[in-house]
Design an enzyme around this catalytic site. Structure first.
Site, PDB file in Angstrom:
ATOM      1  N   GLU A 125       0.812  -1.210   0.000  1.00 24.18           N
ATOM      2  CA  GLU A 125       0.000   0.000   0.000  1.00 24.18           C
ATOM      3  C   GLU A 125       0.857   1.276   0.000  1.00 24.18           C
ATOM      4  OE1 GLU A 125      -3.279   0.420  -0.459  1.00 24.18           O
ATOM      5  OE2 GLU A 125      -2.867   2.563  -0.380  1.00 24.18           O
ATOM      6  N   THR A 153      -6.022   2.627  -5.403  1.00 24.14           N
ATOM      7  CA  THR A 153      -5.799   1.181  -5.273  1.00 24.14           C
ATOM      8  C   THR A 153      -6.562   0.398  -6.342  1.00 24.14           C
ATOM      9  OG1 THR A 153      -5.474   1.273  -2.873  1.00 24.14           O
ATOM     10  CG2 THR A 153      -6.110  -0.840  -3.792  1.00 24.14           C
ATOM     11  N   HIS A 211      -1.042   3.391   4.795  1.00 18.66           N
ATOM     12  CA  HIS A 211      -1.979   4.258   4.080  1.00 18.66           C
ATOM     13  C   HIS A 211      -2.058   5.572   4.840  1.00 18.66           C
ATOM     14  CE1 HIS A 211      -5.739   5.778   2.395  1.00 18.66           C
ATOM     15  NE2 HIS A 211      -5.727   4.806   1.504  1.00 18.66           N
ATOM     16  N   HIS A 232       0.656   3.049  -5.538  1.00 17.43           N
ATOM     17  CA  HIS A 232       0.673   4.472  -5.921  1.00 17.43           C
ATOM     18  C   HIS A 232       1.474   5.251  -4.886  1.00 17.43           C
ATOM     19  CE1 HIS A 232      -2.341   4.909  -2.773  1.00 17.43           C
ATOM     20  NE2 HIS A 232      -3.058   3.970  -3.367  1.00 17.43           N
TER      21      HIS A 232
END
Ligand code: GP9
Ligand code: MN
Length: 429
Positions: free
Chosen positions: A38, A82, A199, A259
């Site tokens: 993540e 995501t 995150h 990302h």
């Protein structure tokens, strides 16, 4: 309509490249274990804070002689974050210009996705595990259309307040509870583990803060190394379990970052983290690099400089698995191919190649990072040509999704996915 599909096929045919034959089938029959890292950016690899490696386990994997690692691999997500990354990895189709393709089209569209291909061509068992809500990004519907046999979201896991942070179970807890499900999967399996602790806003409980926060003073940035370090430790624990059980010998690992973690609104803090005097828009494009690592015992690896992105993972993986991938509608290319085009699109039409980049309305020299302010006529034509290529590719991929074009696409070997066959609800006994 059907003629749109013809244009797509024509485009893909004229842009196809031969996969690297040396690597064809080197991972044939292996389990595939995808670890979704993540918000994990490439700059974290080998990054040190206060003398301490932030991600020692991932660094080791990145440099392992059993790994194929990519130094210039870019995320290509848009607003679907995501879910766009997942869309690209499962289908080699781009996310959409706005919103999330998985949310908007995941319930009803026909797909020809990795799990279905692997099930049909090589009898893989296919599953996703995630310590978050099953409905997030419409996963509980989209995965059925993708042909995933099993999806274990949060409802399959023991949950307590201290297990959970942000969007889901803490990664270590998620992995350790996933083991009992992994053990039961018939092999070979194609399995994706979606982590979530790293995150935004990058918070983790005191006990798991094993590295100091950075000191840029930017609140949204400084916790990033801490949760990245936690994720790294979680991966380390999972890998040692695999080693202990011998699963590592039968598995190809695929690790990738979905990302950025630090958005383009933090130039000052980003410059500080990178120990640079400033941080330009071009630097921010390079900041979109995320790791891509294939790791397998005996894989003849190395760190590749090839420019590529998330759209390319599936074609690369299918070649490694020795699965013939000629008549699929996929926009990416085998990254190991000597003919890989190396034009990496960003969802907004920006791009980067080994020589040139486009950010906003400006072009840059990739090597120097300097803006190309006055290109001569010939160069200008080349740059515009690249830019057009990128937009064409994105809009053709969009047409596949918004026009549900794969419903017209019927390669002989492919049996359409029957989503109603799958039931992800946990059977309470
Ligand atoms: C939640 C997770 C987060 O399940 O996948 O998605 P993101 O906010 O990174 O798109
Ligand atoms: Mn994400």
């Amino acid at each position: 309509n059907v003629s749109d599909l013809q244009s797509v096929k024509k485009y893909l045919k004229s842009n196809s490249v031969k996969p690297n034959a040396t690597y064809t089938g080197v991972a044939k029959g292996k389990n595939v274990l995808i670890i979704h890292l993540e918000s994990f950016q490439q700059f974290l690899i080998d990054y040190k804070w206060k003398g301490k490696a932030v991600t020692p386990n991932l660094n080791k994997l990145y440099h392992s002689k059993n790994s194929l690692s990519f130094a210039n691999f870019y995320n290509q997500v848009g607003q679907g974050k995501t879910s766009d990354a997942e869309m690209m990895l499962e289908n080699s189709l781009y996310g959409l210009q706005s919103g999330s393709a998985m949310s908007s089209y995941g319930t009803s569209n026909t797909f020809e996705s990795a799990p279905a291909i692997l099930k049909q061509k090589a009898n893989y068992t296919t599953a996703v595990m995630h310590g978050g809500a099953g409905s997030f990004w419409n996963r509980n519907n989209a995965y059925k259309q993708f042909g995933y046999q099993y999806f274990m979201p949060l409802s399959y896991y023991d949950n307590k307040p201290k297990y959970y942070i942000g969007y889901g179970l803490k990664d270590k807890i998620f992995f350790s509870q996933s083991i009992k499900y992994i053990e039961r999967l018939p092999q070979p399996f194609y399995l994706k583990l979606l982590t979530v602790t790293n995150h935004y806003p990058y918070e983790i409980d005191k006990k798991n803060q094993k590295i100091e926060r950075t000191d840029t003073g930017d609140e949204t940035v400084d916790g990033y190394v801490q949760t990245a370090h936690y994720l790294d430790q979680a991966v380390g624990e999972l890998l040692s379990w695999m080693k202990k059980t011998g699963l590592d010998q039968k598995t190809i690992l695929v690790l990738y970052g979905d990302h950025y973690g630090i958005s383009g609104n933090h130039h000052q803090a980003s410059a500080e983290l990178l120990k640079q005097a400033d941080f330009t828009n071009f630097d921010n494009l390079k900041f979109q690099r995320v790791p891509l690592i294939f790791n397998m015992r005996g894989l003849n690896g190395g760190i590749k400089k090839t420019y590529g992105g998330e759209i390319d993972v599936l074609p690369t993986l299918l070649n490694l698995l020795g699965i013939n991938n000629q008549d699929t509608i996929q926009f990416g290319h085998d990254l190991l191919s000597s003919a890989a085009p190396q034009i990496v699109a960003q969802r907004n039409g920006d791009f980067i190649t080994p020589k040139y980049a486009k950010v906003g309305g400006n072009y840059y020299n990739t090597k120097t990072g300097l803006e190309i302010e006055h290109p001569d006529k010939k160069l200008k034509a080349e740059l515009v040509g690249l830019s057009n290529k990128v937009t064409t590719q994105l809009s053709l991929s969009d047409r596949v999704i918004t026009g549900n074009l794969l419903r017209f696409y019927k390669p002989k070997w492919f049996k359409k996915v029957a989503p109603h066959k799958y039931d992800y609800n946990e059977k309470k006994s």
